[in-house]
Design a protein around this motif. Sequence first.
Motif, PDB file in Angstrom:
ATOM      1  N   TYR A 195     -35.669-170.089 -94.496  1.00 50.12           N
ATOM      2  CA  TYR A 195     -34.262-170.254 -94.848  1.00 50.12           C
ATOM      3  C   TYR A 195     -33.482-171.137 -93.877  1.00 50.12           C
ATOM      4  O   TYR A 195     -33.825-171.273 -92.721  1.00 50.12           O
ATOM      5  CB  TYR A 195     -33.559-168.891 -94.869  1.00 50.12           C
ATOM      6  N   ASP A 196     -32.374-171.697 -94.367  1.00 51.17           N
ATOM      7  CA  ASP A 196     -31.289-172.224 -93.549  1.00 51.17           C
ATOM      8  C   ASP A 196     -30.225-171.128 -93.564  1.00 51.17           C
ATOM      9  O   ASP A 196     -30.305-170.183 -94.347  1.00 51.17           O
ATOM     10  CB  ASP A 196     -30.692-173.494 -94.161  1.00 51.17           C
ATOM     11  N   GLY A 197     -29.216-171.248 -92.724  1.00 52.17           N
ATOM     12  CA  GLY A 197     -28.165-170.244 -92.761  1.00 52.17           C
ATOM     13  C   GLY A 197     -27.069-170.517 -91.759  1.00 52.17           C
ATOM     14  O   GLY A 197     -27.083-171.520 -91.038  1.00 52.17           O
ATOM     15  N   MET A 198     -26.090-169.617 -91.734  1.00 52.87           N
ATOM     16  CA  MET A 198     -25.011-169.685 -90.758  1.00 52.87           C
ATOM     17  C   MET A 198     -24.458-168.286 -90.565  1.00 52.87           C
ATOM     18  O   MET A 198     -24.580-167.433 -91.436  1.00 52.87           O
ATOM     19  CB  MET A 198     -23.931-170.666 -91.200  1.00 52.87           C
ATOM     20  N   TRP A 199     -23.861-168.060 -89.369  1.00 48.65           N
ATOM     21  CA  TRP A 199     -23.253-166.771 -89.094  1.00 48.65           C
ATOM     22  C   TRP A 199     -22.237-166.877 -87.978  1.00 48.65           C
ATOM     23  O   TRP A 199     -22.185-167.870 -87.255  1.00 48.65           O
ATOM     24  CB  TRP A 199     -24.297-165.706 -88.759  1.00 48.65           C
ATOM     25  N   LEU A 200     -21.419-165.827 -87.866  1.00 45.88           N
ATOM     26  CA  LEU A 200     -20.453-165.669 -86.780  1.00 45.88           C
ATOM     27  C   LEU A 200     -20.901-164.465 -85.972  1.00 45.88           C
ATOM     28  O   LEU A 200     -21.256-163.432 -86.537  1.00 45.88           O
ATOM     29  CB  LEU A 200     -19.050-165.412 -87.337  1.00 45.88           C
ATOM     30  N   SER A 201     -20.864-164.579 -84.637  1.00 44.64           N
ATOM     31  CA  SER A 201     -21.374-163.493 -83.810  1.00 44.64           C
ATOM     32  C   SER A 201     -20.881-163.617 -82.375  1.00 44.64           C
ATOM     33  O   SER A 201     -20.427-164.683 -81.950  1.00 44.64           O
ATOM     34  CB  SER A 201     -22.908-163.537 -83.823  1.00 44.64           C
ATOM     35  N   SER A 202     -21.001-162.526 -81.641  1.00 45.06           N
ATOM     36  CA  SER A 202     -20.667-162.546 -80.215  1.00 45.06           C
ATOM     37  C   SER A 202     -21.855-162.970 -79.368  1.00 45.06           C
ATOM     38  O   SER A 202     -21.756-163.072 -78.156  1.00 45.06           O
ATOM     39  CB  SER A 202     -20.158-161.167 -79.766  1.00 45.06           C
ATOM     40  N   THR A 203     -22.994-163.218 -79.997  1.00 45.76           N
ATOM     41  CA  THR A 203     -24.166-163.765 -79.313  1.00 45.76           C
ATOM     42  C   THR A 203     -24.682-164.956 -80.122  1.00 45.76           C
ATOM     43  O   THR A 203     -24.645-164.933 -81.350  1.00 45.76           O
ATOM     44  CB  THR A 203     -25.288-162.720 -79.157  1.00 45.76           C
ATOM     45  N   PRO A 204     -25.154-166.006 -79.463  1.00 43.95           N
ATOM     46  CA  PRO A 204     -25.524-167.230 -80.177  1.00 43.95           C
ATOM     47  C   PRO A 204     -26.637-167.092 -81.208  1.00 43.95           C
ATOM     48  O   PRO A 204     -26.627-167.785 -82.213  1.00 43.95           O
ATOM     49  CB  PRO A 204     -25.960-168.183 -79.070  1.00 43.95           C
ATOM     50  N   ALA A 205     -27.607-166.201 -80.985  1.00 45.66           N
ATOM     51  CA  ALA A 205     -28.774-166.168 -81.855  1.00 45.66           C
ATOM     52  C   ALA A 205     -28.949-164.861 -82.621  1.00 45.66           C
ATOM     53  O   ALA A 205     -29.962-164.668 -83.278  1.00 45.66           O
ATOM     54  CB  ALA A 205     -30.031-166.448 -81.035  1.00 45.66           C
ATOM     55  N   ASP A 206     -27.958-163.951 -82.581  1.00 47.26           N
ATOM     56  CA  ASP A 206     -28.081-162.672 -83.280  1.00 47.26           C
ATOM     57  C   ASP A 206     -26.993-162.560 -84.338  1.00 47.26           C
ATOM     58  O   ASP A 206     -25.835-162.293 -84.039  1.00 47.26           O
ATOM     59  CB  ASP A 206     -27.968-161.513 -82.283  1.00 47.26           C
ATOM     60  N   ARG A 207     -27.365-162.742 -85.593  1.00 48.20           N
ATOM     61  CA  ARG A 207     -26.388-162.724 -86.686  1.00 48.20           C
ATOM     62  C   ARG A 207     -25.840-161.331 -86.972  1.00 48.20           C
ATOM     63  O   ARG A 207     -24.834-161.191 -87.654  1.00 48.20           O
ATOM     64  CB  ARG A 207     -26.987-163.324 -87.955  1.00 48.20           C
ATOM     65  N   THR A 208     -26.466-160.292 -86.452  1.00 52.60           N
ATOM     66  CA  THR A 208     -26.036-158.929 -86.750  1.00 52.60           C
ATOM     67  C   THR A 208     -24.946-158.413 -85.811  1.00 52.60           C
ATOM     68  O   THR A 208     -24.330-157.390 -86.091  1.00 52.60           O
ATOM     69  CB  THR A 208     -27.220-157.947 -86.701  1.00 52.60           C
ATOM     70  N   ALA A 209     -24.680-159.101 -84.695  1.00 49.42           N
ATOM     71  CA  ALA A 209     -23.727-158.601 -83.701  1.00 49.42           C
ATOM     72  C   ALA A 209     -22.276-158.651 -84.190  1.00 49.42           C
ATOM     73  O   ALA A 209     -21.466-157.812 -83.839  1.00 49.42           O
ATOM     74  CB  ALA A 209     -23.870-159.366 -82.385  1.00 49.42           C
ATOM     75  N   GLY A 210     -21.916-159.645 -85.000  1.00 48.99           N
ATOM     76  CA  GLY A 210     -20.562-159.752 -85.509  1.00 48.99           C
ATOM     77  C   GLY A 210     -19.537-160.035 -84.423  1.00 48.99           C
ATOM     78  O   GLY A 210     -19.879-160.330 -83.271  1.00 48.99           O
ATOM     79  N   LEU A 211     -18.261-159.950 -84.803  1.00 49.58           N
ATOM     80  CA  LEU A 211     -17.145-160.205 -83.892  1.00 49.58           C
ATOM     81  C   LEU A 211     -16.101-159.098 -84.027  1.00 49.58           C
ATOM     82  O   LEU A 211     -15.870-158.609 -85.131  1.00 49.58           O
ATOM     83  CB  LEU A 211     -16.484-161.550 -84.232  1.00 49.58           C
ATOM     84  N   PRO A 212     -15.433-158.723 -82.926  1.00 52.38           N
ATOM     85  CA  PRO A 212     -14.369-157.717 -83.014  1.00 52.38           C
ATOM     86  C   PRO A 212     -13.083-158.338 -83.550  1.00 52.38           C
ATOM     87  O   PRO A 212     -12.756-159.475 -83.226  1.00 52.38           O
ATOM     88  CB  PRO A 212     -14.201-157.268 -81.561  1.00 52.38           C
ATOM     89  N   LEU A 213     -12.367-157.585 -84.392  1.00 52.20           N
ATOM     90  CA  LEU A 213     -11.121-158.073 -84.971  1.00 52.20           C
ATOM     91  C   LEU A 213      -9.941-157.204 -84.575  1.00 52.20           C
ATOM     92  O   LEU A 213     -10.071-155.988 -84.469  1.00 52.20           O
ATOM     93  CB  LEU A 213     -11.189-158.070 -86.503  1.00 52.20           C
ATOM     94  N   ALA A 214      -8.804-157.833 -84.397  1.00 55.79           N
ATOM     95  CA  ALA A 214      -7.523-157.143 -84.255  1.00 55.79           C
ATOM     96  C   ALA A 214      -6.763-157.432 -85.547  1.00 55.79           C
ATOM     97  O   ALA A 214      -6.476-158.579 -85.864  1.00 55.79           O
ATOM     98  CB  ALA A 214      -6.758-157.675 -83.047  1.00 55.79           C
ATOM     99  N   VAL A 215      -6.491-156.385 -86.323  1.00 52.80           N
ATOM    100  CA  VAL A 215      -5.864-156.526 -87.638  1.00 52.80           C
ATOM    101  C   VAL A 215      -4.358-156.342 -87.510  1.00 52.80           C
ATOM    102  O   VAL A 215      -3.900-155.334 -86.973  1.00 52.80           O
ATOM    103  CB  VAL A 215      -6.453-155.515 -88.640  1.00 52.80           C
ATOM    104  N   HIS A 216      -3.593-157.311 -88.004  1.00 52.00           N
ATOM    105  CA  HIS A 216      -2.135-157.248 -87.964  1.00 52.00           C
ATOM    106  C   HIS A 216      -1.650-155.981 -88.665  1.00 52.00           C
ATOM    107  O   HIS A 216      -2.076-155.659 -89.762  1.00 52.00           O
ATOM    108  CB  HIS A 216      -1.538-158.480 -88.638  1.00 52.00           C
ATOM    109  N   GLY A 217      -0.783-155.240 -87.987  1.00 48.33           N
ATOM    110  CA  GLY A 217      -0.219-154.027 -88.562  1.00 48.33           C
ATOM    111  C   GLY A 217      -1.013-152.774 -88.275  1.00 48.33           C
ATOM    112  O   GLY A 217      -0.572-151.670 -88.589  1.00 48.33           O
ATOM    113  N   SER A 218      -2.180-152.896 -87.664  1.00 51.20           N
ATOM    114  CA  SER A 218      -2.970-151.705 -87.339  1.00 51.20           C
ATOM    115  C   SER A 218      -2.630-151.237 -85.931  1.00 51.20           C
ATOM    116  O   SER A 218      -2.001-151.948 -85.153  1.00 51.20           O
ATOM    117  CB  SER A 218      -4.468-151.987 -87.469  1.00 51.20           C
TER     118      SER A 218
END
Length: 163
Positions: free
Chosen positions: A117-140
């Motif tokens: 496969y080819d692919g793309m992802w967002l993460s807190s580590t360069p090569a681990d697509r499962t790590a994800g990123l922390p979010l701050a949600v407006h109003g929470s």
Amino acid sequence: MTTPVTTLPCTATLGALMNVVITGTVMKTDIPAVRLGDKVSISFLTESNELVRIIPGQGTVLDGIAPYRICQEDFMVSFSPAGAGIAWAHLAPIPPNAYDGSPGEGWFSLMKERPIYDGMWLSSTPADRTAGLPLAVHGSKVDDNYGLTFSLKLKRSAMPSLN
């Protein structure tokens, strides 16, 4: 209400940046104002040169993954729920690197011509697509913890070039 994360500028001396916009549909959510099927838009700037990963004693990693450092101060996620207005989020503080304690970073990684496969992802580590990123949600509440996981799998050679 959450406050935007304070980060260092994307680079010490800004060079060329890439503007990335990803749109799609929410497939899973724990955010109260966001429902399955809502529209989502993720936008951010990245450095234009990918990270060259080197393993001490082994050399440069040539695995077809090109990670690009995200400019955290420009990262924005917006949701368009039906009838509920628009909810939005930005990056929450990214935990420090577990290996050396350096400041945490966000990565947009492109994967090309891997065995299947080819692919793309967002993460807190360069090569681990499962790590994800922390979010701050407006109003929470400040103590509310949310995360973003984005990963896209494409047929091999779907992306013409990483250069």
